[in-house]
Design a protein around this motif. Structure first.
Motif, short mmCIF file in Angstrom:
data_model
loop_
_atom_site.label_atom_id
_atom_site.label_comp_id
_atom_site.label_asym_id
_atom_site.label_seq_id
_atom_site.Cartn_x
_atom_site.Cartn_y
_atom_site.Cartn_z
N MET A 1 0.82 -1.19 0.00
CA MET A 1 0.00 0.00 0.00
C MET A 1 0.86 1.26 0.00
SD MET A 1 -3.62 -0.90 1.70
CE MET A 1 -3.75 0.59 2.52
N ASP A 2 2.09 1.14 0.45
CA ASP A 2 2.97 2.31 0.48
C ASP A 2 3.30 2.80 -0.92
OD1 ASP A 2 3.01 2.24 3.23
OD2 ASP A 2 4.78 0.95 3.31
N LYS A 3 3.16 1.94 -1.92
CA LYS A 3 3.48 2.32 -3.30
C LYS A 3 2.34 3.06 -3.98
CE LYS A 3 6.70 -1.45 -4.01
NZ LYS A 3 7.07 -2.60 -4.85
N LEU A 4 1.17 3.06 -3.36
CA LEU A 4 0.01 3.76 -3.93
C LEU A 4 0.21 5.26 -3.83
CD1 LEU A 4 -2.92 1.70 -2.41
CD2 LEU A 4 -2.16 1.69 -4.78
N PRO A 5 -0.33 6.01 -4.78
CA PRO A 5 -0.27 7.48 -4.68
C PRO A 5 -0.94 7.96 -3.40
CG PRO A 5 -1.09 6.80 -6.84
CD PRO A 5 -1.00 5.56 -5.98
N LYS A 6 -0.44 9.05 -2.86
CA LYS A 6 -0.95 9.58 -1.60
C LYS A 6 -2.46 9.81 -1.65
CE LYS A 6 -0.06 13.24 1.78
NZ LYS A 6 -0.40 12.42 2.91
N GLY A 7 -2.98 10.29 -2.76
CA GLY A 7 -4.41 10.54 -2.89
C GLY A 7 -5.26 9.29 -2.69
N LEU A 8 -4.73 8.14 -3.10
CA LEU A 8 -5.44 6.88 -2.91
C LEU A 8 -5.26 6.36 -1.49
CD1 LEU A 8 -4.88 4.81 -6.17
CD2 LEU A 8 -6.96 5.91 -5.40
N ARG A 9 -4.06 6.46 -0.97
CA ARG A 9 -3.79 5.95 0.38
C ARG A 9 -4.65 6.65 1.42
NH1 ARG A 9 2.32 6.38 -0.21
NH2 ARG A 9 1.80 8.45 0.52
N ASP A 10 -4.87 7.94 1.23
CA ASP A 10 -5.57 8.74 2.22
C ASP A 10 -7.09 8.78 2.02
OD1 ASP A 10 -3.09 9.27 3.25
OD2 ASP A 10 -2.91 11.24 2.32
N ASN A 11 -7.58 8.24 0.93
CA ASN A 11 -9.01 8.31 0.61
C ASN A 11 -9.54 6.90 0.35
OD1 ASN A 11 -11.53 8.65 -0.58
ND2 ASN A 11 -10.94 10.53 -1.60
N LYS A 12 -10.25 6.37 1.33
CA LYS A 12 -10.74 4.99 1.22
C LYS A 12 -11.71 4.81 0.05
CE LYS A 12 -10.04 3.69 6.00
NZ LYS A 12 -10.64 3.17 7.22
N ASP A 13 -12.54 5.83 -0.23
CA ASP A 13 -13.47 5.73 -1.35
C ASP A 13 -12.72 5.66 -2.68
OD1 ASP A 13 -15.82 5.69 0.15
OD2 ASP A 13 -15.93 7.88 0.23
N ALA A 14 -11.70 6.50 -2.82
CA ALA A 14 -10.91 6.49 -4.05
C ALA A 14 -10.18 5.16 -4.21
CB ALA A 14 -9.90 7.64 -4.04
N MET A 15 -9.69 4.61 -3.10
CA MET A 15 -9.01 3.32 -3.17
C MET A 15 -9.99 2.22 -3.57
SD MET A 15 -6.76 1.27 -0.31
CE MET A 15 -5.77 2.68 0.05
N ALA A 16 -11.18 2.24 -2.99
CA ALA A 16 -12.19 1.24 -3.33
C ALA A 16 -12.56 1.32 -4.82
CB ALA A 16 -13.43 1.41 -2.46
N GLU A 17 -12.72 2.53 -5.33
CA GLU A 17 -13.06 2.70 -6.74
C GLU A 17 -11.92 2.24 -7.65
OE1 GLU A 17 -14.71 6.48 -7.79
OE2 GLU A 17 -16.05 6.47 -6.04
N ALA A 18 -10.68 2.49 -7.26
CA ALA A 18 -9.53 2.05 -8.05
C ALA A 18 -9.49 0.52 -8.11
CB ALA A 18 -8.24 2.60 -7.48
N ILE A 19 -9.74 -0.12 -6.97
CA ILE A 19 -9.76 -1.58 -6.93
C ILE A 19 -10.90 -2.11 -7.80
CG2 ILE A 19 -10.18 -3.59 -5.44
CD1 ILE A 19 -8.70 -1.96 -3.22
N GLU A 20 -12.07 -1.50 -7.68
CA GLU A 20 -13.21 -1.92 -8.50
C GLU A 20 -12.87 -1.81 -9.98
OE1 GLU A 20 -16.28 0.73 -7.21
OE2 GLU A 20 -16.45 -0.24 -5.26
N ASN A 21 -12.26 -0.70 -10.37
CA ASN A 21 -11.91 -0.50 -11.79
C ASN A 21 -10.89 -1.52 -12.26
OD1 ASN A 21 -13.65 1.67 -12.03
ND2 ASN A 21 -12.10 3.17 -11.52
N ASN A 22 -9.90 -1.83 -11.43
CA ASN A 22 -8.89 -2.82 -11.82
C ASN A 22 -9.49 -4.21 -11.94
OD1 ASN A 22 -6.82 -0.95 -11.96
ND2 ASN A 22 -6.22 -1.22 -9.84
#
Length: 72
Positions: free
Chosen positions: A1-22
């Motif tokens: 998770m440390d390799k993720l961009p800061k915007g994704l690491r700090d925003n659970k909704d953005a992270m969930a959407e990124a995972i959904e998209n992948n």
């Protein structure tokens, strides 16, 4: 998770959407090779997305109601 961009690491909704998209991209890419399996995976993904969004709406509703509670 440390390799993720800061915007994704700090925003659970953005992270969930990124995972959904992948996951969605993988399902679309792999579906021609095993349609039965990936159709089921697509259905499961849609259900998980729906549950996440409903949970978010419930939490948002509770927050809005709590803002109007009397202050002590």
């Amino acid at each position: 998770m440390d390799k993720l961009p800061k915007g994704l690491r700090d925003n659970k909704d953005a992270m969930a959407e990124a995972i959904e998209n992948n996951v969605r991209k993988t399902i679309v890419d792999e579906n021609p090779f095993n349609p039965k399996y990936f159709d089921q995976m697509s259905t499961l993904l849609e259900e998980l997305i729906k549950q996440r969004r409903e949970k978010h709406l419930i939490i948002k509703s509770i927050y809005k109601k709590s803002v109007n509670w009397p202050k002590y």
